[in-house]
Design a protein around this motif. Structure first.
Motif, PDB file in Angstrom:
ATOM      1  N   UNK A  84      -8.537  -3.914   5.394  1.00  0.00           N
ATOM      2  CA  UNK A  84      -7.810  -4.821   5.365  1.00  0.00           C
ATOM      3  C   UNK A  84      -6.187  -4.890   5.259  1.00  0.00           C
ATOM      4  N   UNK A  85      -5.635  -5.672   4.529  1.00  0.00           N
ATOM      5  CA  UNK A  85      -4.113  -5.487   4.504  1.00  0.00           C
ATOM      6  C   UNK A  85      -3.500  -4.119   4.091  1.00  0.00           C
ATOM      7  N   UNK A  86      -4.347  -3.121   3.188  1.00  0.00           N
ATOM      8  CA  UNK A  86      -3.835  -1.910   2.907  1.00  0.00           C
ATOM      9  C   UNK A  86      -3.793  -1.033   4.225  1.00  0.00           C
ATOM     10  N   UNK A  87      -4.940  -0.950   5.138  1.00  0.00           N
ATOM     11  CA  UNK A  87      -4.895  -0.200   6.124  1.00  0.00           C
ATOM     12  C   UNK A  87      -3.791  -0.746   7.345  1.00  0.00           C
ATOM     13  N   UNK A  88      -3.645  -2.069   7.510  1.00  0.00           N
ATOM     14  CA  UNK A  88      -2.641  -2.577   8.370  1.00  0.00           C
ATOM     15  C   UNK A  88      -1.226  -1.955   7.843  1.00  0.00           C
ATOM     16  N   UNK A  89      -0.996  -2.092   6.668  1.00  0.00           N
ATOM     17  CA  UNK A  89       0.230  -1.583   6.132  1.00  0.00           C
ATOM     18  C   UNK A  89       0.486  -0.266   6.364  1.00  0.00           C
ATOM     19  N   UNK A  90      -0.479   0.684   6.111  1.00  0.00           N
ATOM     20  CA  UNK A  90      -0.333   1.998   6.337  1.00  0.00           C
ATOM     21  C   UNK A  90      -0.135   2.524   7.989  1.00  0.00           C
ATOM     22  N   UNK A  91      -0.875   1.631   8.757  1.00  0.00           N
ATOM     23  CA  UNK A  91      -0.742   2.038  10.128  1.00  0.00           C
ATOM     24  C   UNK A  91       0.500   1.464  10.530  1.00  0.00           C
ATOM     25  N   UNK A  92       1.156   0.209  10.089  1.00  0.00           N
ATOM     26  CA  UNK A  92       2.163  -0.348  10.670  1.00  0.00           C
ATOM     27  C   UNK A  92       3.395   0.438  10.548  1.00  0.00           C
ATOM     28  N   UNK A 122       0.715  -1.258  -0.156  1.00  0.00           N
ATOM     29  CA  UNK A 122       0.087  -0.009  -0.057  1.00  0.00           C
ATOM     30  C   UNK A 122       0.842   1.245  -0.077  1.00  0.00           C
ATOM     31  N   UNK A 123       2.100   1.225   0.812  1.00  0.00           N
ATOM     32  CA  UNK A 123       2.927   2.392   0.551  1.00  0.00           C
ATOM     33  C   UNK A 123       3.450   2.648  -0.517  1.00  0.00           C
ATOM     34  N   UNK A 124       3.686   1.597  -1.439  1.00  0.00           N
ATOM     35  CA  UNK A 124       4.418   1.752  -2.728  1.00  0.00           C
ATOM     36  C   UNK A 124       3.133   2.261  -3.690  1.00  0.00           C
ATOM     37  N   UNK A 125       2.028   2.141  -3.406  1.00  0.00           N
ATOM     38  CA  UNK A 125       0.881   2.366  -4.284  1.00  0.00           C
ATOM     39  C   UNK A 125       0.819   3.983  -3.991  1.00  0.00           C
ATOM     40  N   UNK A 126       0.971   4.626  -2.999  1.00  0.00           N
ATOM     41  CA  UNK A 126       0.999   5.880  -2.676  1.00  0.00           C
ATOM     42  C   UNK A 126       2.155   6.789  -2.626  1.00  0.00           C
ATOM     43  N   UNK A 127       3.416   5.822  -3.157  1.00  0.00           N
ATOM     44  CA  UNK A 127       4.520   6.787  -3.234  1.00  0.00           C
ATOM     45  C   UNK A 127       5.078   7.171  -1.752  1.00  0.00           C
ATOM     46  N   UNK A 128       4.920   6.379  -0.515  1.00  0.00           N
ATOM     47  CA  UNK A 128       5.505   6.426   0.687  1.00  0.00           C
ATOM     48  C   UNK A 128       6.686   5.642   0.881  1.00  0.00           C
ATOM     49  N   UNK A 129       7.336   6.010   2.023  1.00  0.00           N
ATOM     50  CA  UNK A 129       8.457   5.047   2.565  1.00  0.00           C
ATOM     51  C   UNK A 129       8.220   4.972   4.088  1.00  0.00           C
ATOM     52  N   UNK A 130       8.388   3.618   4.536  1.00  0.00           N
ATOM     53  CA  UNK A 130       8.084   3.250   5.979  1.00  0.00           C
ATOM     54  C   UNK A 130       8.843   4.325   6.855  1.00  0.00           C
ATOM     55  N   UNK A 131       8.150   4.632   7.917  1.00  0.00           N
ATOM     56  CA  UNK A 131       8.484   5.528   9.030  1.00  0.00           C
ATOM     57  C   UNK A 131       8.888   7.072   8.345  1.00  0.00           C
ATOM     58  N   UNK A 132       8.382   7.505   7.314  1.00  0.00           N
ATOM     59  CA  UNK A 132       8.657   8.775   6.993  1.00  0.00           C
ATOM     60  C   UNK A 132       7.171   9.438   6.569  1.00  0.00           C
ATOM     61  N   UNK A 133       5.936   9.335   7.039  1.00  0.00           N
ATOM     62  CA  UNK A 133       4.654   9.945   6.850  1.00  0.00           C
ATOM     63  C   UNK A 133       3.950   9.813   8.089  1.00  0.00           C
ATOM     64  N   UNK A 134       3.149  11.086   8.324  1.00  0.00           N
ATOM     65  CA  UNK A 134       2.386  11.108   9.087  1.00  0.00           C
ATOM     66  C   UNK A 134       0.813  10.473   8.664  1.00  0.00           C
ATOM     67  N   UNK A 135       0.239   9.858   9.679  1.00  0.00           N
ATOM     68  CA  UNK A 135      -1.133   9.093   9.467  1.00  0.00           C
ATOM     69  C   UNK A 135      -2.176   9.759  10.258  1.00  0.00           C
ATOM     70  N   UNK A 136      -3.356   9.908   9.391  1.00  0.00           N
ATOM     71  CA  UNK A 136      -4.627  10.338  10.204  1.00  0.00           C
ATOM     72  C   UNK A 136      -5.685   9.478   9.335  1.00  0.00           C
ATOM     73  N   UNK A 137      -6.631   8.937  10.294  1.00  0.00           N
ATOM     74  CA  UNK A 137      -7.357   8.072   9.722  1.00  0.00           C
ATOM     75  C   UNK A 137      -8.872   8.267  10.215  1.00  0.00           C
TER      76      UNK A 137
END
Length: 309
Positions: free
Chosen positions: A183-191, A111-126
């Motif tokens: 599902x998996x996408x939400x888990x990945x973005x949260x993790x 999911x990070x790759x789909x939105x051009x994100x790198x682990x540990x390098x973005x803020x999240x709001x849900x």
């Protein structure tokens, strides 16, 4: 017991905290031997058969209107339950019982790759993109902080077109709107987030706040009594966008302290367990059917082996 669950969009869960609660509690009640019937709205859940995770799905009609959809679906579901299904007890709104959290300890990064994100390098709001969830204040605080770290907003709302237009107009470069992710996408973005920001100003225990604590995220939340009750000293708090901007700027100079904050989040989340939540709902529902049976169930739960889940 035969238990009816009304007032949700149904399962699989794909909308809000009550749907998540219904799915998590319902599948555990079914696993404990109860018959669980969940009334679903046509077109509002992912395609599934007549049963899902041991629960029986019943489709009931509704009027597609912001003010009438939930009301008409609940009425139709109730009439069906009374005339045909005849449950022993019904769950229509969450009782005053906390939510739980379920996370994937091996979440990937697709999911990070789909939105051009790198682990540990973005803020999240849900959350649902509605005014009471405070996304306008989150965006305002983020804009004033002048960060290069992206702010990823996960969520949507079916009847909030004007508010969503307002958010997109307010958003500076760096804000990423992903729409609903489950599902998996939400888990990945949260993790893999650097931190989680939370702007809700009303409501009790918000499932997303519990989930983000369980993921070990550093949490920056709007101060309310209910948010403070859930997160305690595991979160930093703000009242207004300027205060949020200051909290966000601190992330750049306090990264060594983030691990301690993550540890506090995980420790705080351990008090929330879906199995504990299910046991409490089971006792409440049993009390509705038979006070004597509920007393026996409570005694057995205290003296028997703990359930897994």
């Amino acid at each position: 017991m035969k238990i009816a669950v009304l007032g949700t969009r149904g399962v699989p869960a794909a909308y809000s905290g009550f749907e998540t609660c219904a799915e998590q509690v319902g599948k555990r009640l079914a696993g404990a031997g109860h018959t669980v019937i969940i009334y679903c709205r046509r077109g509002r859940t992912a395609t599934a058969g007549p049963t899902y995770l041991g629960m029986r799905r019943v489709l009931a009609p509704c009027i597609r209107s912001k003010g009438l959809e939930t009301l008409t679906h609940t009425i139709c579901s109730s009439l069906r339950a009374l005339a045909i299904d005849r449950p022993d007890a019904a769950l229509v709104e969450p009782a005053q019982i906390p939510y739980g959290a379920e996370i994937d300890p091996q979440a990937g990064t697709r999911a990070l790759e789909r939105f051009g994100l790198r682990p540990g390098s973005y803020l999240l709001a849900v959350g649902r993109l509605v005014p009471e969830n405070g996304f306008h204040d989150l965006i305002a605080g983020y804009a004033r902080a002048r960060l290069t770290t992206p702010l990823v907003i996960v969520g949507d709302a079916p009847y909030a077109a004007s508010y969503k237009r307002r958010l997109r107009k307010l958003a500076p470069p760096g804000v990423v709107f992903t729409g609903y992710q489950f599902g998996a996408a939400y888990q990945e973005l949260s993790a893999h987030a650097l931190a989680f920001v939370f702007g809700a100003s009303v409501g009790g225990t918000h499932p997303v706040l519990v989930e983000q604590l369980a993921h070990g995220n550093y949490v920056i939340a709007r101060w309310t009594e209910s948010n403070q009750e859930v997160a305690g000293d595991a979160a930093a708090y703000f009242h207004q966008p300027d205060e949020l901007a200051g909290r966000l700027r601190e992330l750049g100079i306090e990264r060594p302290a983030l691990q301690a904050a993550r540890d506090r989040s995980r420790a705080r989340a351990r008090r929330y367990s879906w199995q504990t939540v299910t046991d409490q709902y089971e006792q409440v529902l049993a009390q509705l059917v038979s006070p004597a049976a509920a007393s026996k169930h409570a005694t057995a739960t205290r003296s028997g082996s703990p359930r897994q889940g």
